[in-house]
Design an enzyme around this catalytic site. Structure first.
Site, short mmCIF file in Angstrom:
data_model
loop_
_atom_site.label_atom_id
_atom_site.label_comp_id
_atom_site.label_asym_id
_atom_site.label_seq_id
_atom_site.Cartn_x
_atom_site.Cartn_y
_atom_site.Cartn_z
N ASP A 35 38.50 6.79 -24.89
CA ASP A 35 37.62 6.23 -23.86
C ASP A 35 37.50 7.16 -22.66
O ASP A 35 36.44 7.31 -22.06
CB ASP A 35 38.16 4.87 -23.40
CG ASP A 35 37.97 3.79 -24.45
OD1 ASP A 35 38.49 2.69 -24.26
OD2 ASP A 35 37.31 4.06 -25.46
N ALA A 36 38.62 7.79 -22.28
CA ALA A 36 38.61 8.68 -21.12
C ALA A 36 37.70 9.88 -21.37
O ALA A 36 36.96 10.31 -20.47
CB ALA A 36 40.03 9.15 -20.81
N LYS A 119 40.08 -6.27 -17.35
CA LYS A 119 39.00 -5.72 -18.16
C LYS A 119 39.49 -5.70 -19.61
O LYS A 119 40.26 -4.84 -20.02
CB LYS A 119 38.62 -4.32 -17.71
CG LYS A 119 37.40 -3.75 -18.44
CD LYS A 119 37.03 -2.39 -17.90
CE LYS A 119 35.77 -1.89 -18.60
NZ LYS A 119 35.96 -1.71 -20.06
N ARG A 140 26.23 -7.13 -27.58
CA ARG A 140 25.52 -6.44 -26.50
C ARG A 140 24.43 -5.54 -27.06
O ARG A 140 23.34 -5.44 -26.51
CB ARG A 140 26.51 -5.61 -25.68
CG ARG A 140 25.87 -4.93 -24.47
CD ARG A 140 26.73 -3.79 -23.94
NE ARG A 140 28.07 -4.20 -23.60
CZ ARG A 140 28.43 -4.69 -22.41
NH1 ARG A 140 27.52 -4.82 -21.46
NH2 ARG A 140 29.67 -5.03 -22.18
N GLU A 177 34.07 -11.98 -23.75
CA GLU A 177 34.67 -10.93 -24.58
C GLU A 177 35.42 -11.56 -25.74
O GLU A 177 36.28 -12.43 -25.55
CB GLU A 177 35.63 -10.09 -23.74
CG GLU A 177 36.02 -8.78 -24.36
CD GLU A 177 35.09 -7.64 -23.95
OE1 GLU A 177 35.34 -6.50 -24.35
OE2 GLU A 177 34.11 -7.91 -23.22
N LYS A 294 34.28 -8.32 -8.90
CA LYS A 294 32.92 -8.84 -8.76
C LYS A 294 32.79 -9.53 -7.41
O LYS A 294 33.67 -10.32 -7.03
CB LYS A 294 32.62 -9.86 -9.86
CG LYS A 294 32.68 -9.32 -11.27
CD LYS A 294 32.49 -10.44 -12.29
CE LYS A 294 32.61 -9.91 -13.71
NZ LYS A 294 32.55 -11.02 -14.70
N CYS A 415 74.32 19.38 -37.71
CA CYS A 415 75.63 19.78 -38.27
C CYS A 415 75.54 20.51 -39.60
O CYS A 415 76.56 21.01 -40.09
CB CYS A 415 76.53 18.55 -38.43
SG CYS A 415 76.03 17.42 -39.76
N CYS A 436 79.25 15.03 -37.79
CA CYS A 436 77.99 15.32 -37.08
C CYS A 436 78.10 14.98 -35.60
O CYS A 436 78.37 13.82 -35.24
CB CYS A 436 76.84 14.54 -37.71
SG CYS A 436 75.24 14.90 -36.95
#
Length: 681
Positions: A35-36, A119, A140, A177, A294, A415, A436
């Site tokens: 998304d970024a 969000k 949408r 959503e 908002k 080891c 070990c």
């Protein structure tokens, strides 16, 4: 000034990239960038169009939302466009948004009331109600034309097919959503793995893929949820004064609203909510990628209006990117405290989830193979909250042709001991448990435990200090400690040091079964250790046995036999055992556990609580004398030993005529046997 050719070419290239990724994300549910990275492409295009207005076109992705609907669903024309939101990535950008709002409303010195909400990371939908009945649901799409998904939405139980009450308008549209809760997502992927099917990358893709199924029965079987957050078509005379009042009304009509929604005052209220939700984010039952602010008052929303693709009265404040793209520079293997080998990706440094990430866990070999991760690959890395970063997926189209597959090393990086990889198991393990260095703490802790060597007073904190100061390396070094060594440790006085030295000395006298259990061989518990001791009689015989001989022993299967053979095949483990024997660890009569001794052939059952000793100690003394402790009473039982508050075994023993020993008689029997006396039949 007209845009130069280089700017035109760049704008064309950006539009093509954005349209391609729109389709991957919105139609195919298979995003190829984070998304970024997508937000950065859109921002670059919008900056370019702002600098050169003649580059703006009517169909520019900067002025549209999403992508065209799939042809497999009927198109729906939105009567009120479903617009997107502008993004803010810093507090300064939120400050600028608040300033613009107040300036346009001529309220420079007055705080504006906002509704702040998570969000959600799902799929935006529009629900049309007529006469209180849901008549149409749509995606949408591109903001003006969506896809008809009514049949699928009706399968989501949280979305009412008919509203409650009668105070709602005759015809109106709810926006919200559809998402998949984290727990539902986890269970969905578990079922897919069990069935050998493809798993979803994240809850957002799972929700989108579930909602856009042609067969609504598939949607009905998916764990989808819904939160309403606003309106589309709505009669003006029915509109309340504030947005939070509308959300209250939607809830009264039966529509779910996110419980994290809050009414806040001004910029300070917005930023405080953002900080609060950031801290709460890892514990929320659903995925979010930011906060939406908002303007609450609808009259103010009308005055503020819209730009081409977004309202001026709302903005999305995004969290730092939780996913980013980087390169795998190397794959190294770490050894855990229990010997488990974990491949770790060394990454080109990348900023994700608020920190710079250079490493990511790859979990195990199966996971590396499933995702096909190779050195040199470009990968998407995810970090949510405080979770250890992990590689989400590979970008195979950017892979070099010669990139080799990852291979788990055959020897332990810590080891050098042989690495065990058992067919059917995901985890590979180092077999050098006693030697070990990565496993020293767990090995010592287990060795000293009550049912193993029973070294009283040797706890976790003391073990940490012994290892940190390099006073011990392996369990054999415990028996070379002096009181002076121990007195130098924190919170360890002379008396405590002397007590521990005495406990170490006492522990040297053990039984073969307890010693075998103390070695920490994989899947060799107390019962298996007793079986081995009785079958072979001596430690040397067990160490010399191969897998075939071990499997000939009752209750020893191929996996356990492989673990035993591999453990004793390691020279490092044999060296530690030799040092333990040289330090004086012994069992008084090694043949006793094989069946020889005063209690040879006798089967004991213990019930109730003994006052003079723990049950484990009673069991140890019986086995040292050649006897056997079993769990249930039968006709083959020699004695039932009864302590306080015995269970049903007492009644069964009486009914079978089994000899019953109360605690004093049991102690007398043990004392007589340990002194070499005869035991009556």
């Amino acid at each position: 000034m007209p845009a130069p050719d280089s700017a035109r070419r760049r704008a064309t290239d950006l539009r093509e990239q954005i349209r391609f990724h729109d389709r991957q994300y919105h139609q195919l549910d298979a995003p190829q960038i984070t998304d970024a990275e997508y937000d950065q492409l859109v921002r670059q295009l919008r900056d370019l169009e702002a600098e050169f207005p003649d580059l703006v076109t009517a169909d520019s992705p900067s002025r549209r939302v999403g992508a065209a609907p799939l042809r497999t669903f009927a198109p729906v024309q939105h009567e009120v466009p479903m617009l997107s939101l502008d993004n803010a990535f810093t507090a300064d950008e939120v400050t600028a948004f608040d300033r613009r709002v107040r300036e346009r409303l001529e309220l420079e010195s007055t705080e504006v009331g906002y509704v702040a909400e998570p969000k959600l990371d799902g799929l935006a939908v529009s629900l049309l109600y007529e006469g209180g009945r849901l008549v149409r649901a749509a995606t949408r799409g591109d903001g003006r034309t969506g896809e008809d998904i009514t049949a699928n939405v009706l399968t989501i139980r949280e979305i009412p097919a008919r509203l409650r009450g009668s105070a709602f308008p005759g015809r109106f549209e709810v926006r919200g959503e559809v998402f998949m809760p984290r727990e539902g997502f986890r269970q969905l992927n578990e079922r897919a793995r069990a069935a050998g099917e493809k798993t979803f990358v994240n809850p957002r893709n799972a929700a989108a893929g579930s909602l856009r199924q042609l067969d609504s029965r598939i949607t009905a079987a998916r764990p989808l949820a819904f939160f309403a957050y606003g309106l589309g078509l709505f009669p003006g005379d029915a509109l309340p004064a504030e947005h939070d009042e509308l959300l209250t009304a939607l809830q009264a009509w039966g529509l779910p609203v996110c419980p994290e929604v809050e009414k806040v005052s001004g910029l300070a209220g917005c930023l405080a909510y953002f900080a609060q939700l950031s801290a709460k984010r890892p514990t929320l039952p659903y995925e979010i990628d930011g906060v939406v602010y908002k303007v609450s008052r609808y009259r103010y929303q009308t005055l503020l209006g819209y730009v081409a693709r977004a309202p001026r009265w709302a903005i999305a404040h995004k969290f730092p990117a939780e996913e980013a793209t980087t390169r795998v520079e190397a794959i190294e293997v770490q050894v855990g405290r229990t010997g488990a080998l974990t491949p770790v990706a060394r990454l080109s440094p990348v900023f994700v989830g608020g920190v710079t990430v250079t490493n990511a866990t790859l979990h195990n070999l199966d996971e590396v193979r499933r995702k096909d991760i190779r050195v040199g690959d470009m990968v998407v890395v995810r970090r949510a909250g405080d979770v250890i970063p992990e590689v989400v997926r590979v970008l195979p189209e950017q892979r070099a042709p010669e990139a080799p597959e990852f291979v788990m090393p055959g020897s332990c990086p810590a080891c050098g001991s042989v690495v065990e990889t058992i067919p059917g198991e995901a985890v590979s393990r180092c077999s050098g448990g006693l030697y070990c260095p990565a496993q020293h703490k767990e090995a010592i802790k287990h060795f000293a435990s009550r049912r193993a060597m029973d070294i009283d007073g040797l706890g976790d904190r003391l073990i940490d200090q012994l290892l940190d100061r390099k006073l011990v390396g392996t369990v054999a070094d415990l028996y070379h400690l002096t009181a002076e060594d121990l007195e130098s440790l924190d919170r360890m006085g002379r008396k405590s040091a002397q007590n521990l030295i005495a406990a170490l000395e006492t522990s040297k006298a053990s039984t073969l079964a307890r010693f075998l259990y103390a070695l920490g061989i994989r899947e060799v518990g107390e019962v298996t250790a007793q079986i081995l001791a009785r079958e072979f009689g001596t430690l040397e015989a067990i160490m010399a046995a191969d897998r075939v001989r071990l499997m000939a022993t009752r209750d020893i299967g191929p996996t356990v036999a492989a673990h035993i053979e591999t453990f004793f095949a390691q020279s490092s483990n044999r060296d530690v055992i030799a040092h333990l024997r040289a330090a004086g660890v012994h069992w008084p009569d090694e043949t006793a556990v094989a069946g020889a001794g005063p209690l040879s052939g006798q089967r004991f059952v213990l019930t109730g609580t003994l006052e003079s000793m723990p049950r484990a100690e009673a069991k140890r003394r019986i086995e040292t004398l050649g006897g056997q402790v079993v769990g249930s009473v039968s006709s083959a039982t020699s004695y039932l030993v009864v302590g306080a508050d015995p269970g049903s075994k007492h009644s069964k023993a009486e009914s079978l005529g089994i000899p019953i020993l109360l605690e004093p008689a049991f102690i007398a029997l043990l004392s007589r046997a340990e002194a070499g006396g005869t035991i009556p039949e």
